[in-house]
Write a protein that holds these residues in place. Structure first.
Motif, PDB file in Angstrom:
ATOM      1  N   PHE A 128       0.943  -1.257  -0.122  1.00 32.85           N
ATOM      2  CA  PHE A 128       0.147   0.116   0.011  1.00 32.85           C
ATOM      3  C   PHE A 128       0.974   1.210  -0.004  1.00 32.85           C
ATOM      4  CE2 PHE A 128      -2.462   3.337   1.918  1.00 32.85           C
ATOM      5  CZ  PHE A 128      -3.630   3.668   1.441  1.00 32.85           C
ATOM      6  N   PHE A 129       1.692   1.360   0.981  1.00 35.93           N
ATOM      7  CA  PHE A 129       2.630   2.669   0.972  1.00 35.93           C
ATOM      8  C   PHE A 129       3.879   2.672  -0.276  1.00 35.93           C
ATOM      9  CE2 PHE A 129       2.790   1.652   5.701  1.00 35.93           C
ATOM     10  CZ  PHE A 129       1.616   2.469   5.859  1.00 35.93           C
ATOM     11  N   GLN A 130       4.009   1.640  -0.890  1.00 37.88           N
ATOM     12  CA  GLN A 130       4.632   1.830  -2.344  1.00 37.88           C
ATOM     13  C   GLN A 130       3.942   2.303  -3.413  1.00 37.88           C
ATOM     14  OE1 GLN A 130       7.952   1.358  -1.318  1.00 37.88           O
ATOM     15  NE2 GLN A 130       8.160   0.755  -3.291  1.00 37.88           N
ATOM     16  N   VAL A 131       2.522   1.907  -3.401  1.00 30.63           N
ATOM     17  CA  VAL A 131       1.550   2.277  -4.429  1.00 30.63           C
ATOM     18  C   VAL A 131       1.233   4.144  -4.248  1.00 30.63           C
ATOM     19  CG1 VAL A 131      -1.011   2.258  -5.352  1.00 30.63           C
ATOM     20  CG2 VAL A 131       0.495   0.156  -4.999  1.00 30.63           C
ATOM     21  N   PHE A 132       1.113   4.333  -3.041  1.00 32.25           N
ATOM     22  CA  PHE A 132       0.821   5.632  -2.628  1.00 32.25           C
ATOM     23  C   PHE A 132       2.172   6.205  -1.961  1.00 32.25           C
ATOM     24  CE2 PHE A 132      -3.166   3.579  -2.282  1.00 32.25           C
ATOM     25  CZ  PHE A 132      -3.912   4.419  -3.264  1.00 32.25           C
ATOM     26  N   ASN A 133       3.348   6.571  -2.988  1.00 32.28           N
ATOM     27  CA  ASN A 133       4.304   6.746  -2.674  1.00 32.28           C
ATOM     28  C   ASN A 133       4.888   7.899  -3.639  1.00 32.28           C
ATOM     29  OD1 ASN A 133       7.192   7.368  -2.154  1.00 32.28           O
ATOM     30  ND2 ASN A 133       7.577   5.306  -1.166  1.00 32.28           N
ATOM     31  N   PRO A 134       4.619   9.199  -3.480  1.00 28.27           N
ATOM     32  CA  PRO A 134       4.978  10.239  -4.508  1.00 28.27           C
ATOM     33  C   PRO A 134       6.360  10.183  -4.918  1.00 28.27           C
ATOM     34  CG  PRO A 134       3.718  11.358  -2.709  1.00 28.27           C
ATOM     35  CD  PRO A 134       3.915   9.955  -2.234  1.00 28.27           C
ATOM     36  N   GLY A 135       6.997  10.046  -4.047  1.00 28.34           N
ATOM     37  CA  GLY A 135       8.669   9.992  -4.457  1.00 28.34           C
ATOM     38  C   GLY A 135       9.046   8.782  -5.359  1.00 28.34           C
ATOM     39  N   TRP A 136       8.536   7.609  -5.083  1.00 30.35           N
ATOM     40  CA  TRP A 136       8.719   6.521  -5.970  1.00 30.35           C
ATOM     41  C   TRP A 136       8.085   6.590  -7.229  1.00 30.35           C
ATOM     42  CZ3 TRP A 136      11.536   2.578  -3.495  1.00 30.35           C
ATOM     43  CH2 TRP A 136      11.784   1.411  -4.251  1.00 30.35           C
ATOM     44  N   PHE A 137       6.966   7.124  -7.265  1.00 27.57           N
ATOM     45  CA  PHE A 137       6.016   7.575  -8.255  1.00 27.57           C
ATOM     46  C   PHE A 137       6.868   8.192  -9.646  1.00 27.57           C
ATOM     47  CE2 PHE A 137       3.424  10.432 -11.083  1.00 27.57           C
ATOM     48  CZ  PHE A 137       2.475   9.441 -11.751  1.00 27.57           C
ATOM     49  N   HIS A 138       7.699   9.117  -9.088  1.00 26.90           N
ATOM     50  CA  HIS A 138       8.641  10.054 -10.411  1.00 26.90           C
ATOM     51  C   HIS A 138      10.193   9.191 -10.253  1.00 26.90           C
ATOM     52  CE1 HIS A 138      11.075  12.504  -7.591  1.00 26.90           C
ATOM     53  NE2 HIS A 138       9.730  12.796  -6.959  1.00 26.90           N
ATOM     54  N   PRO A 282       1.469  10.016   7.314  1.00 25.42           N
ATOM     55  CA  PRO A 282       1.525   9.114   8.137  1.00 25.42           C
ATOM     56  C   PRO A 282       2.538   7.773   8.082  1.00 25.42           C
ATOM     57  CG  PRO A 282      -0.658   9.661   7.247  1.00 25.42           C
ATOM     58  CD  PRO A 282       0.780  10.605   6.688  1.00 25.42           C
ATOM     59  N   VAL A 283       3.100   7.789   6.997  1.00 26.17           N
ATOM     60  CA  VAL A 283       4.370   6.951   6.463  1.00 26.17           C
ATOM     61  C   VAL A 283       5.292   7.127   7.392  1.00 26.17           C
ATOM     62  CG1 VAL A 283       5.603   5.717   4.566  1.00 26.17           C
ATOM     63  CG2 VAL A 283       3.306   6.282   3.996  1.00 26.17           C
ATOM     64  N   LEU A 284       5.905   8.324   7.203  1.00 27.31           N
ATOM     65  CA  LEU A 284       6.797   8.898   8.069  1.00 27.31           C
ATOM     66  C   LEU A 284       6.788   8.661   9.497  1.00 27.31           C
ATOM     67  CD1 LEU A 284       7.767  12.184   6.357  1.00 27.31           C
ATOM     68  CD2 LEU A 284       8.924  10.261   6.094  1.00 27.31           C
ATOM     69  N   ASN A 351     -10.114  -0.134  13.634  1.00 24.54           N
ATOM     70  CA  ASN A 351     -10.348  -0.017  12.303  1.00 24.54           C
ATOM     71  C   ASN A 351     -10.549   1.303  11.824  1.00 24.54           C
ATOM     72  OD1 ASN A 351     -10.115  -2.885  12.251  1.00 24.54           O
ATOM     73  ND2 ASN A 351     -12.298  -3.426  12.153  1.00 24.54           N
ATOM     74  N   THR A 352     -11.406   1.913  12.566  1.00 27.77           N
ATOM     75  CA  THR A 352     -11.642   3.447  12.392  1.00 27.77           C
ATOM     76  C   THR A 352     -10.241   4.122  12.049  1.00 27.77           C
ATOM     77  OG1 THR A 352     -13.598   3.075  13.259  1.00 27.77           O
ATOM     78  CG2 THR A 352     -12.983   5.478  12.671  1.00 27.77           C
ATOM     79  N   VAL A 353      -9.430   3.923  13.291  1.00 25.30           N
ATOM     80  CA  VAL A 353      -8.287   5.007  13.151  1.00 25.30           C
ATOM     81  C   VAL A 353      -7.148   4.551  11.932  1.00 25.30           C
ATOM     82  CG1 VAL A 353      -5.959   5.051  14.418  1.00 25.30           C
ATOM     83  CG2 VAL A 353      -8.021   4.965  15.711  1.00 25.30           C
ATOM     84  N   PHE A 354      -7.389   3.103  11.784  1.00 23.92           N
ATOM     85  CA  PHE A 354      -6.399   2.689  10.710  1.00 23.92           C
ATOM     86  C   PHE A 354      -7.065   3.120   9.366  1.00 23.92           C
ATOM     87  CE2 PHE A 354      -3.796   0.459  13.821  1.00 23.92           C
ATOM     88  CZ  PHE A 354      -2.935   0.012  12.869  1.00 23.92           C
ATOM     89  N   LEU A 355      -8.332   3.223   9.162  1.00 21.93           N
ATOM     90  CA  LEU A 355      -9.012   3.717   7.952  1.00 21.93           C
ATOM     91  C   LEU A 355      -8.601   5.230   7.748  1.00 21.93           C
ATOM     92  CD1 LEU A 355     -10.799   3.009   5.492  1.00 21.93           C
ATOM     93  CD2 LEU A 355     -12.714   3.798   7.030  1.00 21.93           C
ATOM     94  N   ILE A 356      -8.614   5.875   8.830  1.00 21.27           N
ATOM     95  CA  ILE A 356      -8.261   7.377   8.728  1.00 21.27           C
ATOM     96  C   ILE A 356      -6.838   7.418   8.146  1.00 21.27           C
ATOM     97  CG2 ILE A 356      -7.938   9.621  10.028  1.00 21.27           C
ATOM     98  CD1 ILE A 356     -10.297   8.744  11.730  1.00 21.27           C
ATOM     99  N   ALA A 362      -3.235   7.857   1.405  1.00 20.34           N
ATOM    100  CA  ALA A 362      -3.647   7.929  -0.220  1.00 20.34           C
ATOM    101  C   ALA A 362      -3.818   9.297  -0.699  1.00 20.34           C
ATOM    102  CB  ALA A 362      -4.594   7.018  -0.197  1.00 20.34           C
ATOM    103  N   SER A 363      -4.757  10.015   0.277  1.00 21.30           N
ATOM    104  CA  SER A 363      -5.081  11.573  -0.056  1.00 21.30           C
ATOM    105  C   SER A 363      -3.871  12.162  -0.393  1.00 21.30           C
ATOM    106  CB  SER A 363      -5.946  12.052   1.038  1.00 21.30           C
ATOM    107  OG  SER A 363      -7.122  11.148   1.109  1.00 21.30           O
ATOM    108  N   GLN A 364      -2.889  12.339   0.846  1.00 21.68           N
ATOM    109  CA  GLN A 364      -1.826  13.198   0.452  1.00 21.68           C
ATOM    110  C   GLN A 364      -0.731  13.037  -0.820  1.00 21.68           C
ATOM    111  OE1 GLN A 364       0.783  13.503   3.821  1.00 21.68           O
ATOM    112  NE2 GLN A 364       2.534  14.165   2.641  1.00 21.68           N
ATOM    113  N   ALA A 365      -0.693  11.539  -0.863  1.00 19.86           N
ATOM    114  CA  ALA A 365       0.017  10.939  -1.996  1.00 19.86           C
ATOM    115  C   ALA A 365      -0.651  11.306  -3.405  1.00 19.86           C
ATOM    116  CB  ALA A 365       0.308   9.309  -1.886  1.00 19.86           C
TER     117      ALA A 365
END
Length: 551
Positions: A128-138, A282-284, A351-356, A362-365
């Protein structure tokens, strides 16, 4: 969470990103990528391109061996494009497709390793973190040694996890091998990332076993080094240890007149802002939690070593952090998984906390990736609209020379020319266009230096220009050969695309792209305050065409 279905969905997103979205829409973030890698690759394929001082045999700090894998797949691709009379700029996108393929394969193999040595849940978080990773994206589709090293290090991390789980010598040696390939063929500085792993092996094995592992690793290093040095020496026509030359120029032989610092220095917190832009918050935060898993201390030690070394260097660039992106997402996936397992509250709350947290990631990415595409992709679009023309054609650039994407966007009879713009550094020259590629590479070009000193021979006169590329923005610099808002008679705008106006836009407007519908929901009385922190304006990035009178 249903990890199987989650993995399938994420893998689908992976394929879409690495095979289509990134190759098509990702920007070129650094002119070093263009002139030090795309240009010599175009020269190998098509016989022309810009040459930087780094490729002069006098300095030889760029590797031809690094380009050979892509050349081997692009050369037959070029023949197919020629047979079907398709534009040569498709080579650029085909190359990016293969770069994306390399990234996807290495990421999936690492994902499988995380599943087997850590947990399926940790692996799913990592995916999940690799898909939504702006740095890796470019970064993963950029033709840069640091990008190649970033992806190669996933192989090193894969076998590092296996070694830490089993203690096997074979896994330890394979971890080093991937680091050697990423360092010798790519960027030599990444080899320091294996130091903590070596320390771990030394202190957890007997001397005899350590010696055996050392001999095995050294033999593989010797093979990788010999192959890469042999290829580069063949191209340059002399013994050329490019990896050593890079270290000599950037570290050992660096001084106030040459070395990385002459290209600018940044404050220590530069990399903090870079990480905040390219990796969701959140990833950091999750990566900090992940560092508590002491069983993986050689991995975290490598991450700490890299940050310490590069924070202390005055010259800083975003791409210098590429090699540790995989380390950060691994630490975060470990942290999230640990947090999930240790949660003591209700499942609903958890589950609510992790969903947030995941939605925030994903939103920031996505907002960052959309901004990168919308704000900075114009050069790829504009140069692809150069028309076919008979006879030699010169496309000129002035103050916008560093946004030129690659000569792959030029038809066969087109060449790039630099006109005066007030830039006082060393511009690239041209590879000699002869029948012998090797003779051109081995020929010592004139006007090159490793001190970024201006050389006027790199410029062309405006009378040679058939096309001109620049922002539609008035120039008050008397040294500019062209003012796009007041071009000489006979020039007209051919095509344009929007490019962010950085000085007139706010930081958050440049960094994140918010949907217009969302910004309209802000109450009118707050609009003035909002515009102080979020505002984005655009300029036209144009290509102009000269109409010459028929003789």
């Amino acid at each position: 969470m249903n990890s199987n279905w989650t993995s399938v969905i994420l893998f689908g997103a992976f394929v879409a990103c690495r095979f289509y979205l990134q190759p098509t829409y990702s920007l070129i973030s650094d002119c070093d990528e263009t002139f030090n890698y795309w240009e010599p690759l175009n020269f190998l394929l098509r016989g022309f391109g810009k040459q930087t001082w780094e490729y002069s045999p006098e300095y030889s700090i760029r590797s031809w061996a690094f380009l050979i894998p892509l050349y081997s797949v692009l050369n037959p691709s070029m023949r197919i494009l020629e047979a079907f009379h398709l534009p040569m700029f498709n080579l650029f996108y085909i190359a990016r497709f293969f770069l994306g393929l390399f990234s996807l394969v290495m990421e999936w193999l690492f994902f499988e390793e995380i599943k087997s040595t850590l947990s399926t849940q940790t692996a799913t978080f990592w995916l999940f973190f690799q898909v939504f990773n702006p740095g890796w994206f470019h970064a993963s589709v950029e033709l840069l040694p640091s990008s190649f090293a970033m992806i190669s290090l996933l192989g090193s991390l894969k076998f590092t996890l296996r070694y830490l789980s089993t203690g096997a010598q074979d896994a330890f040696v394979k971890a080093l091998l991937f680091n050697f390939v990423g360092g010798i063929l790519g960027w030599p500085f990444v080899m320091i990332l294996s130091v903590p792993l070596v320390v771990h092996y030394i202190f957890s094995h007997r001397i005899l076993n350590t010696l055996k592992a050392g001999i095995s690793a050294a033999s593989r290093l010797a093979v990788v080094t010999a192959v890469v040095f042999a290829v580069d020496s063949m191209f340059y026509g002399k013994f050329t240890p490019v990896a050593w030359n890079i270290v000599m120029y950037n570290v050992i032989g660096a001084n106030e007149k040459s070395g990385p610092n002459i290209f600018g220095v940044e404050p220590w917190y530069y990399y903090i802002f870079s990480l905040l832009l390219n990796i969701p918050l959140p990833v950091l935060l999750g990566s900090i939690v992940g560092l508590s898993n002491l069983r993986l201390w050689p991995v975290w030690g490598a991450l700490a070593t890299w940050l310490t070394v590069f924070l202390l260097q005055p010259h800083k660039e975003e791409r210098f952090l590429y090699p540790i992106y995989g380390f950060v997402t691994l630490a975060s996936s470990v942290g999230f998984s640990s947090f999930w397992r240790k949660w003591s509250g209700s499942k609903l709350t958890r589950n609510t906390v992790f969903l947030i947290l995941l939605c925030s990631t994903a939103s920031q990415a996505l907002l960052r990736m959309f901004a990168l595409v919308q704000n900075y992709k114009a050069p790829l679009d504009v140069y692809s609209h150069l028309p076919e023309a008979s006879g030699p054609q010169t496309v000129c650039v002035g103050r916008e020379w560093f946004h030129f994407p690659a000569s792959m966007f030029l038809p066969d009879n087109y060449r790039l020319g630099f006109v005066p713009s007030g830039f006082d550094g060393l511009l690239p020259g041209d590879f000699k266009e002869t029948d012998s590629i090797l003779n051109s590479i081995r020929d010592k070009p004139v006007g090159m230096n490793n001190q970024n000193l201006f050389d006027s021979s790199k410029l062309v006169v405006t009378e040679q220009c058939d096309y001109f590329v620049d922002f539609m923005l008035h120039s008050d610099n008397e040294k500019d050969a062209f003012d796009p808002t007041n071009l000489p008679q006979g020039w007209k705008k051919l095509y344009s695309a929007l490019f962010v106006d950085a000085p007139e836009s706010k930081f958050f407007g440049r960094a994140l792209l918010l949907p217009e519908g969302l910004t309209r929901l802000i109450p009118q009385q707050l609009q003035s305050r909002w515009s102080k922190i979020y505002q984005v304006k655009y300029l036209e990035y144009c290509i102009f065409e000269r109409h010459r009178e028929e003789v």
